[in-house]
Design a protein around this motif. Structure first.
Motif, PDB file in Angstrom:
ATOM      1  N   VAL A   1     -14.771 -16.924 -22.716  1.00 16.66           N
ATOM      2  CA  VAL A   1     -14.104 -15.653 -21.969  1.00 16.66           C
ATOM      3  C   VAL A   1     -13.372 -15.124 -22.838  1.00 16.66           C
ATOM      4  O   VAL A   1     -11.852 -15.052 -23.510  1.00 16.66           O
ATOM      5  CB  VAL A   1     -12.977 -16.350 -20.844  1.00 16.66           C
ATOM      6  CG1 VAL A   1     -13.236 -15.419 -19.777  1.00 16.66           C
ATOM      7  CG2 VAL A   1     -14.264 -17.160 -19.948  1.00 16.66           C
ATOM      8  N   GLN A   2     -13.407 -13.375 -22.847  1.00 16.04           N
ATOM      9  CA  GLN A   2     -12.757 -12.224 -23.122  1.00 16.04           C
ATOM     10  C   GLN A   2     -11.243 -11.748 -22.657  1.00 16.04           C
ATOM     11  O   GLN A   2     -11.783 -11.770 -21.226  1.00 16.04           O
ATOM     12  CB  GLN A   2     -13.175 -11.072 -23.884  1.00 16.04           C
ATOM     13  CG  GLN A   2     -12.408  -9.405 -24.804  1.00 16.04           C
ATOM     14  CD  GLN A   2     -13.912  -8.678 -24.651  1.00 16.04           C
ATOM     15  OE1 GLN A   2     -14.108  -8.984 -24.334  1.00 16.04           O
ATOM     16  NE2 GLN A   2     -12.253  -8.220 -25.340  1.00 16.04           N
TER      17      GLN A   2
ATOM     18  N   SER B   1     -16.319 -11.002 -19.448  1.00 15.44           N
ATOM     19  CA  SER B   1     -15.003 -10.496 -19.922  1.00 15.44           C
ATOM     20  C   SER B   1     -13.603 -10.041 -18.774  1.00 15.44           C
ATOM     21  O   SER B   1     -14.081 -10.637 -17.237  1.00 15.44           O
ATOM     22  CB  SER B   1     -14.857  -8.833 -20.465  1.00 15.44           C
ATOM     23  OG  SER B   1     -13.886  -8.127 -20.619  1.00 15.44           O
ATOM     24  N   MET B   2     -13.058 -10.745 -18.919  1.00 12.87           N
ATOM     25  CA  MET B   2     -11.959 -10.570 -16.958  1.00 12.87           C
ATOM     26  C   MET B   2     -10.367  -9.936 -17.894  1.00 12.87           C
ATOM     27  O   MET B   2      -9.713  -9.776 -19.065  1.00 12.87           O
ATOM     28  CB  MET B   2     -11.204 -12.336 -17.177  1.00 12.87           C
ATOM     29  CG  MET B   2     -12.292 -12.925 -16.697  1.00 12.87           C
ATOM     30  SD  MET B   2     -11.797 -14.831 -16.560  1.00 12.87           S
ATOM     31  CE  MET B   2     -11.444 -13.891 -14.787  1.00 12.87           C
TER      32      MET B   2
ATOM     33  N   PHE C   1      -9.981 -15.334 -25.516  1.00 10.17           N
ATOM     34  CA  PHE C   1     -10.290 -15.572 -27.048  1.00 10.17           C
ATOM     35  C   PHE C   1      -8.840 -13.422 -26.369  1.00 10.17           C
ATOM     36  O   PHE C   1      -9.743 -12.994 -25.418  1.00 10.17           O
ATOM     37  CB  PHE C   1     -10.726 -15.105 -28.129  1.00 10.17           C
ATOM     38  CG  PHE C   1     -12.641 -13.951 -27.407  1.00 10.17           C
ATOM     39  CD1 PHE C   1     -11.990 -12.692 -27.756  1.00 10.17           C
ATOM     40  CD2 PHE C   1     -13.052 -14.367 -27.304  1.00 10.17           C
ATOM     41  CE1 PHE C   1     -13.250 -11.348 -27.634  1.00 10.17           C
ATOM     42  CE2 PHE C   1     -14.290 -13.444 -26.554  1.00 10.17           C
ATOM     43  CZ  PHE C   1     -14.172 -12.020 -27.168  1.00 10.17           C
ATOM     44  N   GLY C   2      -8.568 -12.858 -26.882  1.00 11.43           N
ATOM     45  CA  GLY C   2      -8.463 -11.643 -27.317  1.00 11.43           C
ATOM     46  C   GLY C   2      -7.789 -11.354 -29.117  1.00 11.43           C
ATOM     47  O   GLY C   2      -7.110 -11.987 -29.460  1.00 11.43           O
TER      48      GLY C   2
ATOM     49  N   VAL D   1      -9.211 -26.654 -22.845  1.00  5.20           N
ATOM     50  CA  VAL D   1      -9.238 -24.694 -23.065  1.00  5.20           C
ATOM     51  C   VAL D   1      -8.652 -25.099 -24.697  1.00  5.20           C
ATOM     52  O   VAL D   1      -7.721 -24.981 -24.732  1.00  5.20           O
ATOM     53  CB  VAL D   1      -7.651 -24.106 -22.110  1.00  5.20           C
ATOM     54  CG1 VAL D   1      -7.517 -23.340 -22.328  1.00  5.20           C
ATOM     55  CG2 VAL D   1      -8.111 -25.099 -20.248  1.00  5.20           C
ATOM     56  N   TYR D   2      -9.734 -23.861 -25.441  1.00  8.82           N
ATOM     57  CA  TYR D   2      -9.022 -23.167 -26.267  1.00  8.82           C
ATOM     58  C   TYR D   2      -9.028 -21.883 -26.109  1.00  8.82           C
ATOM     59  O   TYR D   2      -9.354 -21.309 -25.538  1.00  8.82           O
ATOM     60  CB  TYR D   2     -10.511 -23.799 -27.495  1.00  8.82           C
ATOM     61  CG  TYR D   2     -10.913 -25.018 -27.045  1.00  8.82           C
ATOM     62  CD1 TYR D   2     -10.454 -25.965 -28.430  1.00  8.82           C
ATOM     63  CD2 TYR D   2     -11.785 -25.706 -26.440  1.00  8.82           C
ATOM     64  CE1 TYR D   2     -10.838 -27.065 -27.957  1.00  8.82           C
ATOM     65  CE2 TYR D   2     -12.442 -26.701 -25.715  1.00  8.82           C
ATOM     66  CZ  TYR D   2     -11.222 -27.766 -27.571  1.00  8.82           C
ATOM     67  OH  TYR D   2     -11.656 -29.195 -26.918  1.00  8.82           O
ATOM     68  N   TYR D   3      -7.707 -21.787 -27.083  1.00  2.00           N
ATOM     69  CA  TYR D   3      -7.679 -20.119 -27.405  1.00  2.00           C
ATOM     70  C   TYR D   3      -7.638 -19.233 -28.885  1.00  2.00           C
ATOM     71  O   TYR D   3      -7.220 -20.211 -29.527  1.00  2.00           O
ATOM     72  CB  TYR D   3      -6.680 -19.885 -26.420  1.00  2.00           C
ATOM     73  CG  TYR D   3      -5.350 -19.852 -27.605  1.00  2.00           C
ATOM     74  CD1 TYR D   3      -4.560 -18.518 -28.274  1.00  2.00           C
ATOM     75  CD2 TYR D   3      -4.580 -21.277 -27.354  1.00  2.00           C
ATOM     76  CE1 TYR D   3      -3.534 -19.176 -28.851  1.00  2.00           C
ATOM     77  CE2 TYR D   3      -3.549 -20.956 -27.704  1.00  2.00           C
ATOM     78  CZ  TYR D   3      -2.630 -20.101 -28.316  1.00  2.00           C
ATOM     79  OH  TYR D   3      -1.619 -20.994 -29.730  1.00  2.00           O
TER      80      TYR D   3
END
Length: 108
Positions: free
Chosen positions: A23-24, A41-42, A66-67, A90-92
């Motif tokens: 998820v972006q 994308s959110m 990711f962002g 949950v990974y980022y």
């Protein structure tokens, strides 16, 4: 619990997405999205957690958020919000648009 991943692991996950949803996270005012295939994308907002749980009800799934806005740290904030809802995997990755926008070249 949340886990920060390195740029190299992020690149690997773009290639092998087995059992992982990517998820972006973008700013509410963002107009640029990185065009990775099969990535949701959110937009980050105060109601992000509610929107995420509606869009992704499976808490047993692994999620990589990711962002590319390194100053706002939206990926980390989003990961914390999602983990707070009881999602255990949950990974980022908090990257930089200028260097990471090209990661997907040749992958799609």
């Amino acid at each position: 619990m949340i886990y920060e991943i390195s740029r190299e692991i992020f690149k690997q996950k773009l290639l092998d997405r087995t059992n992982m949803s990517i998820v972006q996270i973008t700013a509410a005012s963002a107009t640029t999205e990185v065009p990775y295939k099969n990535v949701t994308s959110m937009q980050w907002s105060e109601n992000f957690a509610t929107g995420f749980s509606s869009a992704h009800p499976n808490k047993n799934q692994s999620y990589l958020l990711f962002g590319f806005d390194a100053d706002a740290k939206q990926a980390k904030k989003a990961a914390e919000a999602v983990a707070g809802l009881g999602y255990p995997f949950v990974y980022y990755y908090q990257g930089h648009y200028s260097s990471d926008a090209v990661l997907d070249k040749g992958i799609n």
